[in-house]
Design an enzyme around this catalytic site. Structure first.
Site, PDB file in Angstrom:
ATOM      1  N   TYR A 506       0.863  -1.187   0.000  1.00 34.91           N
ATOM      2  CA  TYR A 506       0.000   0.000   0.000  1.00 34.91           C
ATOM      3  C   TYR A 506       0.894   1.229   0.000  1.00 34.91           C
ATOM      4  CZ  TYR A 506      -3.396   3.516   1.351  1.00 34.91           C
ATOM      5  OH  TYR A 506      -4.175   4.641   1.386  1.00 34.91           O
ATOM      6  N   SER A 591      -5.821   1.673  -4.508  1.00 35.67           N
ATOM      7  CA  SER A 591      -5.829   3.072  -4.085  1.00 35.67           C
ATOM      8  C   SER A 591      -4.403   3.619  -4.117  1.00 35.67           C
ATOM      9  CB  SER A 591      -6.478   3.205  -2.707  1.00 35.67           C
ATOM     10  OG  SER A 591      -6.760   4.556  -2.401  1.00 35.67           O
ATOM     11  N   TYR A 592      -3.847   4.024  -2.961  1.00 40.17           N
ATOM     12  CA  TYR A 592      -2.445   4.453  -2.961  1.00 40.17           C
ATOM     13  C   TYR A 592      -1.567   3.317  -3.484  1.00 40.17           C
ATOM     14  CZ  TYR A 592       1.594   7.211  -1.399  1.00 40.17           C
ATOM     15  OH  TYR A 592       2.747   7.967  -1.362  1.00 40.17           O
ATOM     16  N   ASP A 666     -16.768   5.927  -7.880  1.00 37.31           N
ATOM     17  CA  ASP A 666     -15.755   6.158  -6.849  1.00 37.31           C
ATOM     18  C   ASP A 666     -15.717   7.648  -6.532  1.00 37.31           C
ATOM     19  OD1 ASP A 666     -13.467   6.361  -5.260  1.00 37.31           O
ATOM     20  OD2 ASP A 666     -12.383   4.831  -6.390  1.00 37.31           O
ATOM     21  N   HIS A 698     -15.256   3.254  -4.184  1.00 35.74           N
ATOM     22  CA  HIS A 698     -13.829   2.976  -4.007  1.00 35.74           C
ATOM     23  C   HIS A 698     -13.573   1.553  -3.516  1.00 35.74           C
ATOM     24  CE1 HIS A 698      -9.727   4.304  -3.857  1.00 35.74           C
ATOM     25  NE2 HIS A 698      -9.600   4.067  -2.560  1.00 35.74           N
TER      26      HIS A 698
END
Length: 721
Positions: A506, A591-592, A666, A698
């Site tokens: 992550y 995500s990240y 999202d 998301h």
């Protein structure tokens, strides 16, 4: 690569035959909840400190109840409220007591607004009279009892209302609320997501005043999403979303006096953001945390309602940024307990009511990770920390004077505590890589376990039928740092064979993926992949959390630089291991993590053969102000930091297989990120795979969505690694 311990996901004491361990994990099992764990739902410690309540549901009768239990015996004492006894309510999903616990708010028909916010129909239940009272005929937000329990304040259509439970009358105390313009009493999208709170109003201790934050979104740019639904025409969802460098909502703080019926604005000089408000122990003194746009200058301000004066009692500055927490406790004398990273690690401090430091309560090269509270009778503070290693969590007690520190949890892994109201007991939630969640009642004086409440032995017995591979913890020396790592090898691992390596990360600021805790759904997926001949690994690189402020803030103004360098170098080093095929290394993230995996296959195109990016940020210019500017400042100030490390600007480097996934609804990381990435890849004539999930947010879930997504990703891995 230095290994410091290895834990198996199977308890050594379980005896099963070899033939019983032939079952293979399937994606259907993972996403149908076959490996879910038992827990304790909506736990509340009763005011007497001797009992606690839990939300229970009988699955056969579908009766929902709030039941009271005795801490000492763990036996059920009584049912406080049950849908079997209420005609008006068929079910409820949460409950909140009044301060004197004579009344309880029950939430029904709840629907999400964004990640934390929700709308619902709420009822007050009078426990003694066994009567219900509907708070509003409309779906409302954040209903909250007054201190005497006779009133409930709530928000409806961006305005604040007060329901008098005695007279039944409702008073509207703000009138200028308007969608996408003015919000009173609840936060806007970006505050909710990045400062992690929704209710932006607070009763004072006497119930005479309500403080609230007003958000003026008029000048905030508007974002829109098509919701495809099932009708002939899609509908459009529009909401205010400030992207990096754009206008934020203008915030102001007010206090409404119920007796006089008037509202006064609190004059705050430096309040670009107001991330927290809280009344002190003095009913006339309100505290507000105010923050500049760069989020590196934080003031704690006291406002006196009697003379409308304000005073800055504490000011913290940082060269990078200051994280906002809920770790502020006011003692009876209005001195306060506070946590800060100012000595390089997150620690507990005690300040006088004038803001002068009395003492630093905890200290050392380790982080306080949670603050549980202060017991005025014994003078002890209870908290959680990583003193026993950054991948572990333990519960501690220490006196306000910094002496008498005692570790209250005894098992190595992840421990967290829920204390009784009088701090005589705590329920310890424990898990490790080898032990599923276990809840025990403990004595808060010495941490001694009194009784077990919940275990997950049934899950362990089920897992004994699978030949599960181990998750191994170690460190790997990369770019001058010993980075935490876990690895899962096939159960029948042969050191003389070469295996493809699939990496997960992550890597966001302050995050942690390498932790000694029980498996989540992804862990079972990794074990399934290991069963199929892959080695899976995860490395927490620079910028991740719980190893001190310098390590965490190293990525300041350069998101995607050092973290990516660490993943690439870690992959290179692991590729040199005799049992890993350096030509078959892949990486994925969400995500990240999707931002990271995209950068890795582009900047590390000589190392990674494939990558999967789910809901990725592809350019930080597309993401919100509070999060992005905290770590990057604005694009106007730091253009190179944004552009040099955004995947969208490196598409020409793509060589390997790349899968891009996003949900069209999202509201957090907009599908715009993926669409712009797709266009850049097309114009660079780079082949790639992608998947779009209509109307998914998301989290990309609902029905068979997760099963479909993980099937697609599994197939992609098999085809390309």
């Amino acid at each position: 690569m230095k290994k410091y311990f290895i834990l198996s996901v199977l308890l050594a004491g379980l005896t099963t035959s070899l033939t019983a361990q032939d079952r293979q994990i399937t994606l259907e099992e993972i996403w149908n909840g076959a490996f879910s764990t038992e827990g304790m739902d909506v736990l509340h410690s009763m005011k007497n400190g001797k009992q606690y309540s839990i939300l229970n549901m009988d699955r056969q009768s579908k009766v929902v109840s709030v039941d009271k239990y005795d801490y000492n015996t763990l036996e059920k004492v009584e049912t406080i409220v049950s849908t079997a006894d209420i005609e008006d309510i068929r079910y409820f999903t949460s409950y909140t007591f009044s301060d004197d616990e004579s009344r309880v708010l029950l939430a029904t028909d709840v629907e999400p607004v964004y990640r934390h916010s929700k709308l619902g129909t709420y009822y007050m239940y009078d426990i003694q009279r066994k009567k219900t009272q509907k708070i509003s005929n409309n779906k409302i937000q954040e209903p909250t009892f007054s201190p005497d329990g006779n009133k409930v304040a709530f928000v409806y259509k961006n305005n604040i209302y007060i329901k008098d439970l005695v007279s039944g009358e409702t008073e509207q105390i703000t009138s200028d609320g308007e969608k996408n313009k003015i919000i009173n009493g609840v936060t806007d999208w970006v505050y909710e997501e990045e400062f992690a709170f929704v209710r932006a109003f607070e009763w004072n201790a006497d119930g005479t005043d309500i403080a609230y934050i007003k958000f003026d979104e008029s000048e905030v740019p508007e974002f829109s999403m098509d919701i495809y639904g099932n009708e002939l025409y899609p509908v459009q969802q529009e909401f205010k979303y400030p992207k990096a460098g754009e206008n934020n909502a203008k915030v102001s703080l007010f206090v409404y006096n119920l007796e006089k019926g008037n509202t006064k604005q609190v004059q705050l000089e430096n309040a670009y953001y107001i991330p927290r408000i809280k009344w002190t122990s003095d009913a006339d003194i309100l505290s507000a945390q105010v923050l500049n746009r760069h989020q590196n200058d934080l003031e704690l301000v006291f406002y006196n309602t009697k003379d409308a004066s304000t005073k800055v009692v504490l000011n913290e500055k940082d060269e990078a940024y200051i994280d906002i927490t809920d770790n502020l406790t006011f003692l009876h004398d209005n001195s306060f307990i506070w946590t800060s990273e100012k000595d390089g690690y997150n620690h507990i401090y005690h300040y006088g009511k004038d803001g002068k430091l009395i003492r630093q309560v905890t200290e050392g090269p380790w982080e306080v990770t949670d603050y549980y509270g202060y017991d005025a009778k014994t003078g002890r503070i209870f908290y959680q920390s990583v003193e026993n290693g950054s991948i572990n969590r333990d519960v501690y007690a220490i006196r306000l004077n910094g002496r008498g520190k005692e570790r209250l949890s005894s098992q190595e892994g992840t421990n967290s505590a829920t204390f009784s109201a009088d701090f005589s007991y705590f329920i310890n939630a424990y898990s490790s890589v080898s032990v599923p969640p276990r809840y025990t009642l403990n004595n808060a004086r010495n941490g001694k376990e009194i009784k077990e409440i919940v275990d997950n032995d049934a899950l362990l017995q089920k897992l004994a039928n699978y030949n599960l591979p181990e998750k191994q913890f170690s460190t790997i020396h990369v770019n001058g740092y010993d980075l935490n790592m876990w690895m899962i090898k096939p159960a029948d691992f042969d050191p003389n064979k070469k295996y493809p390596l699939f990496m997960f990360q992550y890597s966001g600021p302050g995050s942690q993926q390498v932790a000694n805790r029980w498996a989540g759904a992804n862990d079972y997926w990794y074990q399934m992949l290991a069963e199929q001949g892959y080695i899976v690994a995860c490395v927490d690189g620079r910028g991740t959390g719980f190893k001190g402020a310098d390590f965490k803030k190293m990525t300041y103004k350069e998101l995607g630089k050092y973290e990516v360098e660490d993943q690439i170098e870690a992959a290179r080093q692991l590729g040199k291991e005799p049992y890993i095929d350096a030509e078959r290394i892949g990486i994925w993230g969400w995500s990240y993590g999707g931002f990271m995996s995209s950068n890795c296959i582009l900047k590390g195109n000589d190392v990674f053969k494939m990558a999967i990016a789910v809901a990725p940020v592809t350019n930080w210019r597309f993401y919100d102000t509070i999060y992005t500017e905290r770590y990057m400042r604005t694009p106007q100030e730091n253009a190179s930091g944004y552009d040099d490390n955004s995947p969208i600007n490196h598409v020409e480097k793509l060589k390997g297989a790349y899968l891009l996934v996003h949900g069209t609804a999202d509201d957090n990381v907009h599908v715009q990120n993926t669409m712009r990435m797709v266009e850049a890849l097309v114009q660079a004539n780079k082949q790639f795979d992608w998947a779009i999930y209509p109307d998914k947010n998301h989290g990309i879930y609902g029905g068979n969505t997760r099963l479909h997504l993980y099937t697609k990703m599994t197939n992609f891995i098999k085809e390309n690694l």
